[in-house]
Design a protein around this motif. Structure first.
Motif, mmCIF file in Angstrom:
data_model
loop_
_atom_site.group_PDB
_atom_site.id
_atom_site.type_symbol
_atom_site.label_atom_id
_atom_site.label_comp_id
_atom_site.label_asym_id
_atom_site.label_seq_id
_atom_site.Cartn_x
_atom_site.Cartn_y
_atom_site.Cartn_z
ATOM 1 N N ARG A 182 0.836 -1.205 0.000
ATOM 2 C CA ARG A 182 0.000 0.000 0.000
ATOM 3 C C ARG A 182 0.870 1.254 0.000
ATOM 4 N N ASP A 183 1.931 1.244 0.812
ATOM 5 C CA ASP A 183 2.822 2.412 0.866
ATOM 6 C C ASP A 183 3.523 2.652 -0.471
ATOM 7 N N ILE A 184 3.946 1.563 -1.125
ATOM 8 C CA ILE A 184 4.629 1.700 -2.420
ATOM 9 C C ILE A 184 3.667 2.219 -3.487
ATOM 10 N N LEU A 185 2.465 1.652 -3.518
ATOM 11 C CA LEU A 185 1.495 2.050 -4.537
ATOM 12 C C LEU A 185 1.018 3.490 -4.337
ATOM 13 N N LEU A 186 0.957 3.914 -3.087
ATOM 14 C CA LEU A 186 0.488 5.266 -2.800
ATOM 15 C C LEU A 186 1.646 6.232 -2.592
ATOM 16 N N ALA A 187 2.826 5.870 -3.097
ATOM 17 C CA ALA A 187 3.973 6.780 -3.034
ATOM 18 C C ALA A 187 3.700 8.012 -3.885
ATOM 19 N N ALA A 188 4.386 9.085 -3.555
ATOM 20 C CA ALA A 188 4.165 10.352 -4.258
ATOM 21 C C ALA A 188 4.518 10.233 -5.731
ATOM 22 N N PRO A 189 3.609 10.614 -6.620
ATOM 23 C CA PRO A 189 3.915 10.593 -8.059
ATOM 24 C C PRO A 189 4.661 11.865 -8.472
ATOM 25 N N ALA A 190 5.611 11.719 -9.369
ATOM 26 C CA ALA A 190 6.319 12.901 -9.876
ATOM 27 C C ALA A 190 5.442 13.703 -10.822
ATOM 28 N N GLY A 191 4.419 13.068 -11.387
ATOM 29 C CA GLY A 191 3.496 13.780 -12.254
ATOM 30 C C GLY A 191 3.858 13.686 -13.727
ATOM 31 N N GLN A 192 3.120 14.399 -14.524
ATOM 32 C CA GLN A 192 3.265 14.316 -15.987
ATOM 33 C C GLN A 192 4.432 15.188 -16.454
ATOM 34 N N ARG A 193 5.629 14.674 -16.226
ATOM 35 C CA ARG A 193 6.845 15.377 -16.611
ATOM 36 C C ARG A 193 7.673 14.452 -17.496
ATOM 37 N N THR A 194 8.286 15.005 -18.506
ATOM 38 C CA THR A 194 9.098 14.196 -19.421
ATOM 39 C C THR A 194 10.251 13.566 -18.636
ATOM 40 N N THR A 195 10.395 12.255 -18.770
ATOM 41 C CA THR A 195 11.310 11.495 -17.917
ATOM 42 C C THR A 195 12.212 10.600 -18.745
ATOM 43 N N LEU A 196 13.470 10.542 -18.332
ATOM 44 C CA LEU A 196 14.450 9.620 -18.916
ATOM 45 C C LEU A 196 14.657 8.474 -17.939
ATOM 46 N N GLY A 197 14.331 7.256 -18.357
ATOM 47 C CA GLY A 197 14.528 6.080 -17.508
ATOM 48 C C GLY A 197 15.830 5.380 -17.854
ATOM 49 N N LEU A 198 16.637 5.063 -16.842
ATOM 50 C CA LEU A 198 17.906 4.363 -17.039
ATOM 51 C C LEU A 198 17.863 3.037 -16.304
ATOM 52 N N ASP A 199 17.976 1.949 -17.038
ATOM 53 C CA ASP A 199 18.026 0.606 -16.466
ATOM 54 C C ASP A 199 19.490 0.173 -16.473
#
Length: 656
Positions: A215-232
């Protein structure tokens, strides 16, 4: 009679005439065996006796383990339980699951008894032998309490238990019968019952811990609709990169090789810099797996170069990548990202889970998110039931945008299933965005009942009905409109963009000033419902999740070898268990804040102190690099001499 011979007495019950052969007792031994069986069965089926013995064993007994000879290397991970003992009444649930796992693995023998069984004396010498003798005496005394209870229940004088006569005499035979009743029948049954009850309790608590963390993970704060670069991050196979826009659409995807064995650092920075500038990236999400810290350094240098060139708006954040590989290979990922190689899909997932953890993580099996406690030791069915209910609760608490939600997210809305969710997406793709909630009734296989359940949890912004953007259920629209009309007439409020406001003030509450929820209660809407409507009209579609913020890992700490006791670092709580919390401090190995290091007061529930996703300051207490163990404390101002555990040790030493 007490000193009479049992064989002489039993001889009177021998029937060797052949009459009644089915029940014939043909020997003295059979007569004695039958008599003993009757007494033992009488004790074992006496509910009052077994109830007392069970309660006593739970209240004063112990659960203990001993290493099986030759299993020390094979069971090294269970080293803490090679020679373990604790009170049944106070043992923690996580220890129960660990003990049962070690037992099932064939590493230890587990005992539930009146006291800790003593070790064999054969190979002990000196002080160890004396300690074992004392333990044996204590064990004998503790067990005798139960045997006296059995004797009393069978109306056998308890004094017979002190006899040294052989079983040839009545005293000795009765004493042996009482001991057999307890040791061979009652104790094994009660021990198994206690073991089962301990496991059931531990299982429930483990599932509760898992669901609470989820529940805590799912309800974590969202960064919102911002262009994002994901690095794996990765070494040999490179760092997978994906740029997504504010709605999660993939704008670019590629692989760079800044680390060993290629060390193509400059080319990687150039490629990343171009992607950031081209697409206006605001956030860089870095997975926390292998090569995470190395990739974090790459991102830090990237940001430095961007700022030197006047690009200031990007920032980097480390994100849990648990379950990203599961998503990459899933059917959902294939449907969403058919054009991307499976290795690049993980980078997309990492970026999206920063934008909106709930919307992305619902696509992954909850058991793969990695926030559980001994999840493989509990019932799969019970765990899945609890996790699924938690996911649904979280989705319904936040609400779902009907015109952007994925099928997996919609499937978690109350009243909907995977088939209906896919039909909603198909209808949306074919007919364009939904303009009202009632349009859902046109979706195939979504009937009135499903609509009634789901309508209050889906949102439509910019539709024909402003109330569709709120959590107000359509059946309560007439009440909401009455409230709106009264607010406009009494308080000069304005109803615009789905919210009630008062011109010239930032305090929305003034729009409903002087209005009482009780005046709007109906047969179908009670006080709580009306109060919820009041809140929604002031702040429609409010998000219950906290404001987005990030932790700052120390740039100088990247390996466990860099840590030293006394360091104070910032980290993110990655998992919470009954015995403490794990904190990611950026060294590839989470540290443990034991429950004793969470507060100067006794902590009964770790979730009362921290929750998964919390950003915390921790002090390094101890580092064991070879075993990859890091001990942390939330008591950052304490010194080693003032730690709760050390204070307790000193007190114990003084008392001795």
């Amino acid at each position: 009679m007490p000193l009479a011979g049992v064989y002489d007495i039993a001889a009177a019950y021998v029937n060797d005439t052949g009459e009644g052969e089915e029940y014939a007792v043909t020997t003295v031994e059979e007569a004695l065996e039958g008599a003993r069986a009757i007494l033992i069965d009488r004790a074992a089926t006496d509910p009052a006796l077994t109830g007392r013995l069970y309660d006593k064993l739970v209240a004063t007994g112990t659960i203990s383990t001993r290493l099986i000879a030759g299993k020390d290397s094979e069971g090294a991970k269970f080293a803490d339980y090679f020679d373990f003992s604790d009170r049944i009444r106070s043992i923690r649930s996580h220890r129960v699951l660990a003990l049962l796992r070690a037992r099932q693995a064939g590493i230890v023998k587990l005992s539930i008894d009146a006291a800790t069984p003593p070790p064999p004396l054969s190979h002990l010498k000196g002080e160890q032998r004396e300690a074992a003798r004392a333990a044996a005496e204590n064990y004998k005394n503790a067990r005798s309490v139960y045997e006296r209870e059995v004797a009393a229940a069978l109306r056998i004088p308890v004094q017979v238990l002190n006899t040294v006569d052989s079983e040839d005499r009545v005293l000795g035979w009765l004493a042996a019968t009482v001991r057999a009743a307890w040791r061979k029948r009652l104790h094994p049954r009660l021990a198994e019952r206690i073991r089962e009850n301990l496991f059931e309790t531990a299982e429930r608590e483990a599932i509760d811990v898992f669901t609470s963390n989820l529940r805590d993970i799912l309800l974590a704060a969202p960064a919102g609709q911002r262009t994002t670069l994901g690095l794996d991050p990765g070494l040999k196979h490179g760092v997978k990169c994906a740029v997504i826009n504010g709605t999660g659409k993939v704008l670019d995807a590629f692989t760079i090789y800044p680390h060993a064995p290629r060390h193509d650092w400059d080319a990687a920075l150039t490629r990343l810099k171009n992607a950031v500038r081209t697409h206006g990236v605001e956030l860089i999400a870095i997975g926390n797996g292998t090569a995470s810290r190395e990739t974090d350094k790459l991102a830090a240098e990237l940001l430095a170069r961007l700022r030197a060139g006047g690009y200031e708006k990007a920032q980097k954040i480390t994100v849990s990548e648990a379950g990203a590989s599961v998503y990459s290979a899933s059917a959902t990922a294939s449907e969403e990202l058919p054009e991307l190689d499976v290795t690049l899909r993980g980078a997309v997932s990492i970026a999206r889970r920063l934008q909106d953890p709930l919307a992305e993580l619902v696509k992954i099996d909850p058991q793969s998110i990695g926030v559980g406690q001994y999840q493989h030791d509990v019932s799969v069915t019970a765990l899945r039931r609890g996790l699924d209910a938690t996911v649904e609760d979280c989705v319904n608490a936040v609400g779902v945008n009907l015109n952007s939600a994925s099928a997996p997210l919609l499937a978690r809305v109350a009243g909907l299933n995977r088939t209906v969710a896919e039909n909603i997406v198909a209808y949306r793709n074919e007919n364009g965005p939904f303009t009202s909630r009632t349009e859902l009734l046109k979706v195939p296989r979504l009937g009135p009942k499903a609509y009634e359940q789901a309508a209050g949890f889906v949102r439509i912004t910019g539709g024909v009905e402003p109330l569709d953007a709120s959590a107000v259920h359509p059946e309560s629209y007439p009440i909401a409109r009455r409230i709106i009309a009264d607010a406009l007439a009494r308080n000069g409020a304005v109803w615009a963009a789905g919210a009630l406001t008062v011109p010239g003030t930032s305090e929305n509450e003034k729009a409903l000033m002087g209005m009482r929820p009780a005046d709007y209660i109906t047969d179908t809407a009670g006080d709580y419902t009306v109060r919820d409507i009041f809140a929604e009209l002031l702040r429609p579609g409010r998000d219950p999740r906290p404001e987005f913020r990030t932790a700052q890992f120390s740039e100088a700490i990247s390996r466990i070898e860099d840590l030293a006791p006394g360091m104070v670092l910032e980290g993110v709580v990655s998992n919470v268990a009954a015995f403490g919390a794990f904190v990611d401090i950026g060294v590839h190995q989470d540290g443990l804040v034991h429950i004793s290091q969470m507060s100067r007061r006794r902590v009964h529930n770790t979730h009362d102190v921290v929750r998964s996703g919390d950003i915390v300051q921790v002090r390094v207490v101890e580092v064991d690099a070879p075993r990859k163990r890091i001990s942390l404390s939330l008591l950052v101002d304490d010194t080693p001499d003032t730690e709760p555990g050390r204070q307790k040790q000193k007190k114990n030493k003084r008392s001795r």
